[in-house]
Motif scaffolding. Structure first.
Motif, PDB file in Angstrom:
ATOM      1  N   THR A  88       0.882  -1.080   0.022  1.00 13.21           N
ATOM      2  CA  THR A  88       0.138   0.001  -0.003  1.00 13.21           C
ATOM      3  C   THR A  88       0.758   1.290  -0.084  1.00 13.21           C
ATOM      4  O   THR A  88       0.420   2.212  -0.729  1.00 13.21           O
ATOM      5  N   TYR A  89       1.796   1.270   0.952  1.00  6.52           N
ATOM      6  CA  TYR A  89       2.838   2.507   0.846  1.00  6.52           C
ATOM      7  C   TYR A  89       3.174   2.826  -0.330  1.00  6.52           C
ATOM      8  O   TYR A  89       3.410   3.799  -0.968  1.00  6.52           O
ATOM      9  N   GLU A  90       4.041   1.592  -0.834  1.00  6.98           N
ATOM     10  CA  GLU A  90       4.746   1.906  -2.410  1.00  6.98           C
ATOM     11  C   GLU A  90       3.793   2.213  -3.396  1.00  6.98           C
ATOM     12  O   GLU A  90       4.039   3.214  -4.417  1.00  6.98           O
ATOM     13  N   THR A  91       2.458   1.564  -3.351  1.00  7.35           N
ATOM     14  CA  THR A  91       1.692   1.910  -4.428  1.00  7.35           C
ATOM     15  C   THR A  91       1.234   3.559  -4.296  1.00  7.35           C
ATOM     16  O   THR A  91       1.197   4.186  -5.195  1.00  7.35           O
ATOM     17  N   VAL A  92       0.769   3.908  -3.043  1.00  6.75           N
ATOM     18  CA  VAL A  92       0.585   5.246  -2.906  1.00  6.75           C
ATOM     19  C   VAL A  92       1.792   6.297  -3.115  1.00  6.75           C
ATOM     20  O   VAL A  92       1.510   7.305  -3.891  1.00  6.75           O
ATOM     21  N   ARG A  93       2.769   5.893  -2.773  1.00  3.37           N
ATOM     22  CA  ARG A  93       3.918   6.754  -3.100  1.00  3.37           C
ATOM     23  C   ARG A  93       4.205   6.894  -4.462  1.00  3.37           C
ATOM     24  O   ARG A  93       4.515   7.935  -5.004  1.00  3.37           O
ATOM     25  N   ILE A 105      -7.602  10.252  -3.063  1.00  4.38           N
ATOM     26  CA  ILE A 105      -7.276   8.774  -2.731  1.00  4.38           C
ATOM     27  C   ILE A 105      -8.492   8.272  -1.951  1.00  4.38           C
ATOM     28  O   ILE A 105      -8.903   9.007  -0.993  1.00  4.38           O
ATOM     29  N   TYR A 106      -9.001   7.229  -2.488  1.00  2.00           N
ATOM     30  CA  TYR A 106     -10.006   6.448  -1.772  1.00  2.00           C
ATOM     31  C   TYR A 106      -9.568   5.147  -1.152  1.00  2.00           C
ATOM     32  O   TYR A 106      -9.298   4.234  -1.766  1.00  2.00           O
ATOM     33  N   MET A 107      -9.418   5.112   0.270  1.00  2.00           N
ATOM     34  CA  MET A 107      -9.014   3.832   0.745  1.00  2.00           C
ATOM     35  C   MET A 107     -10.540   2.792   1.125  1.00  2.00           C
ATOM     36  O   MET A 107     -10.872   3.091   2.420  1.00  2.00           O
ATOM     37  N   GLY A 108     -10.769   1.918   0.200  1.00  2.00           N
ATOM     38  CA  GLY A 108     -11.839   0.988   0.157  1.00  2.00           C
ATOM     39  C   GLY A 108     -11.645  -0.004   1.429  1.00  2.00           C
ATOM     40  O   GLY A 108     -12.713  -0.600   1.860  1.00  2.00           O
ATOM     41  N   THR A 109     -10.518  -0.141   1.752  1.00  4.11           N
ATOM     42  CA  THR A 109     -10.045  -0.957   2.967  1.00  4.11           C
ATOM     43  C   THR A 109      -8.955  -0.514   3.765  1.00  4.11           C
ATOM     44  O   THR A 109      -8.744   0.774   3.766  1.00  4.11           O
ATOM     45  N   GLU A 110      -8.470  -1.485   4.707  1.00  5.25           N
ATOM     46  CA  GLU A 110      -7.556  -1.069   5.585  1.00  5.25           C
ATOM     47  C   GLU A 110      -6.128  -0.626   5.181  1.00  5.25           C
ATOM     48  O   GLU A 110      -5.984  -0.468   3.760  1.00  5.25           O
ATOM     49  N   ASN A 111      -5.332  -0.477   6.010  1.00  2.08           N
ATOM     50  CA  ASN A 111      -4.120   0.222   5.699  1.00  2.08           C
ATOM     51  C   ASN A 111      -3.872   1.676   5.545  1.00  2.08           C
ATOM     52  O   ASN A 111      -3.179   2.186   4.423  1.00  2.08           O
ATOM     53  N   VAL A 112      -4.724   2.324   6.314  1.00  2.00           N
ATOM     54  CA  VAL A 112      -4.759   3.956   6.222  1.00  2.00           C
ATOM     55  C   VAL A 112      -3.419   4.465   6.627  1.00  2.00           C
ATOM     56  O   VAL A 112      -3.065   5.251   5.942  1.00  2.00           O
ATOM     57  N   ARG A 113      -2.841   3.752   7.534  1.00  2.00           N
ATOM     58  CA  ARG A 113      -1.457   4.038   8.034  1.00  2.00           C
ATOM     59  C   ARG A 113      -0.447   4.116   7.019  1.00  2.00           C
ATOM     60  O   ARG A 113       0.261   5.175   6.745  1.00  2.00           O
ATOM     61  N   CYS A 115      -1.079   4.715   3.807  1.00  4.59           N
ATOM     62  CA  CYS A 115      -1.437   5.677   2.913  1.00  4.59           C
ATOM     63  C   CYS A 115      -0.968   7.246   3.404  1.00  4.59           C
ATOM     64  O   CYS A 115      -0.364   8.046   2.754  1.00  4.59           O
ATOM     65  N   VAL A 116      -1.196   7.249   4.849  1.00  5.52           N
ATOM     66  CA  VAL A 116      -0.997   8.652   5.362  1.00  5.52           C
ATOM     67  C   VAL A 116       0.658   8.720   5.468  1.00  5.52           C
ATOM     68  O   VAL A 116       1.296   9.622   5.333  1.00  5.52           O
ATOM     69  N   ASP A 117       1.457   7.587   5.724  1.00  3.59           N
ATOM     70  CA  ASP A 117       2.673   7.566   5.797  1.00  3.59           C
ATOM     71  C   ASP A 117       3.276   8.115   4.602  1.00  3.59           C
ATOM     72  O   ASP A 117       4.204   9.002   4.428  1.00  3.59           O
ATOM     73  N   ALA A 118       2.985   7.529   3.399  1.00  7.18           N
ATOM     74  CA  ALA A 118       3.154   8.011   2.057  1.00  7.18           C
ATOM     75  C   ALA A 118       2.956   9.402   1.592  1.00  7.18           C
ATOM     76  O   ALA A 118       3.955  10.067   1.207  1.00  7.18           O
ATOM     77  N   LEU A 119       1.817   9.759   2.120  1.00  8.72           N
ATOM     78  CA  LEU A 119       1.527  11.367   2.004  1.00  8.72           C
ATOM     79  C   LEU A 119       2.626  12.091   2.628  1.00  8.72           C
ATOM     80  O   LEU A 119       2.892  13.313   1.785  1.00  8.72           O
ATOM     81  N   ALA A 120       2.929  11.892   3.846  1.00  5.50           N
ATOM     82  CA  ALA A 120       3.636  12.604   4.730  1.00  5.50           C
ATOM     83  C   ALA A 120       5.014  12.604   4.145  1.00  5.50           C
ATOM     84  O   ALA A 120       5.780  13.830   3.845  1.00  5.50           O
ATOM     85  N   ASP A 121       5.506  11.472   3.514  1.00  4.83           N
ATOM     86  CA  ASP A 121       6.864  11.285   3.087  1.00  4.83           C
ATOM     87  C   ASP A 121       7.106  12.213   1.722  1.00  4.83           C
ATOM     88  O   ASP A 121       8.017  12.506   1.475  1.00  4.83           O
ATOM     89  N   CYS A 122       5.934  12.314   1.068  1.00  4.84           N
ATOM     90  CA  CYS A 122       5.988  12.937  -0.216  1.00  4.84           C
ATOM     91  C   CYS A 122       5.490  14.393  -0.151  1.00  4.84           C
ATOM     92  O   CYS A 122       5.548  15.073  -1.149  1.00  4.84           O
ATOM     93  N   ARG A 123       5.337  14.843   1.048  1.00  3.47           N
ATOM     94  CA  ARG A 123       4.908  16.247   1.328  1.00  3.47           C
ATOM     95  C   ARG A 123       3.638  16.569   0.644  1.00  3.47           C
ATOM     96  O   ARG A 123       3.658  17.756   0.083  1.00  3.47           O
ATOM     97  N   VAL A 146      -6.632  12.642   7.021  1.00  2.19           N
ATOM     98  CA  VAL A 146      -7.626  12.175   6.322  1.00  2.19           C
ATOM     99  C   VAL A 146      -8.757  13.238   6.097  1.00  2.19           C
ATOM    100  O   VAL A 146      -9.033  13.719   7.315  1.00  2.19           O
ATOM    101  N   ASP A 147      -9.786  12.978   5.362  1.00  2.00           N
ATOM    102  CA  ASP A 147     -10.738  14.295   5.354  1.00  2.00           C
ATOM    103  C   ASP A 147     -12.186  13.646   5.698  1.00  2.00           C
ATOM    104  O   ASP A 147     -13.057  14.404   6.225  1.00  2.00           O
ATOM    105  N   PHE A 148     -12.654  12.528   5.213  1.00  2.00           N
ATOM    106  CA  PHE A 148     -13.827  11.754   5.704  1.00  2.00           C
ATOM    107  C   PHE A 148     -13.405  10.339   5.951  1.00  2.00           C
ATOM    108  O   PHE A 148     -12.740   9.612   5.304  1.00  2.00           O
ATOM    109  N   VAL A 149     -14.537  10.065   6.873  1.00  2.00           N
ATOM    110  CA  VAL A 149     -14.242   8.438   7.183  1.00  2.00           C
ATOM    111  C   VAL A 149     -15.900   8.146   7.082  1.00  2.00           C
ATOM    112  O   VAL A 149     -16.706   8.674   7.557  1.00  2.00           O
TER     113      VAL A 149
END
Length: 192
Positions: A88-93, A105-113, A115-123, A146-149
């Motif tokens: 998930t991290y590599e895909t998002v990054r 980004i729509y996270m239809g399943t788990e591993n939100v962490r 996604c969030v880590d990749a966003l932070a690393d890419c600023r 994250v904007d909406f749950v």
């Protein structure tokens, strides 16, 4: 007597399923995304495994509704990440680095962490819609990552499933509907 909850097994002899309306959940997520970005923007859709009915149906609801809202099929990329952090991290990054037009980004399943880590690393700061208010999603929502749950009522699923079995086994009350949907709600940072 068998009642399923959360994950349905429709091809079995279960008497009832209690769970989230997955199509509706996907449609809600698409509506939230469409309110936040332009139909010309690109969207990354992350799911676990399309062989799982719940993953597939939720994503189908999202993509079908996104299209009715003016987003064409060439605006999104669907990635199966099998709920694995590294994938998930590599895909998002990779998507963030290679697609400047990516705004959702729509996270239809788990591993939100991941996604969030990749966003932070890419600023990068883009619209993120996720399902289920897990502790990780709640923390990311509080921090504005994250904007909406799109939330389902897990407690109600368990309670209703047990109540249906109780009514059947103790009182002989038969199930009227083979599927009982629980409430779906939208959680934002301001609601926490």
């Amino acid at each position: 007597a068998v009642v399923t909850y959360n994950s349905d097994l429709p091809d079995t002899r279960r008497i009832c399923h209690v769970g989230q309306d997955l199509v509706k959940s996907g449609r809600i997520a698409a509506g939230l995304m469409a309110r936040s970005i332009s139909p010309k923007d690109q969207v990354l859709v992350i799911t676990g495994n399309m062989e799982f009915r719940s993953h597939r149906v939720r994503v189908d609801g999202f993509l079908e509704h996104l299209e009715t809202l003016g987003f064409h099929s060439d605006c999104y990329e669907l990635a199966e990440c099998y709920e694995q952090y590294d994938l998930t991290y590599e895909t998002v990054r990779h998507a963030l680095e290679s697609r400047p037009g990516l705004h959702g980004i729509y996270m239809g399943t788990e591993n939100v962490r991941a996604c969030v880590d990749a966003l932070a690393d890419c600023r990068r700061r883009i619209t993120v819609v996720v399902n289920d208010l897990t502790p990780v999603a709640k923390h990311a929502l509080k921090k504005g990552r994250v904007d909406f749950v799109v939330e389902q009522d897990f407690t109600s699923q368990v309670y209703r499933a047990i109540l249906i079995l109780h009514e059947l086994l103790v009182y002989g009350h038969h199930v009227r509907r083979p599927i009982v949907n629980v409430d779906t709600s939208i959680i934002t940072r301001e609601l926490l």
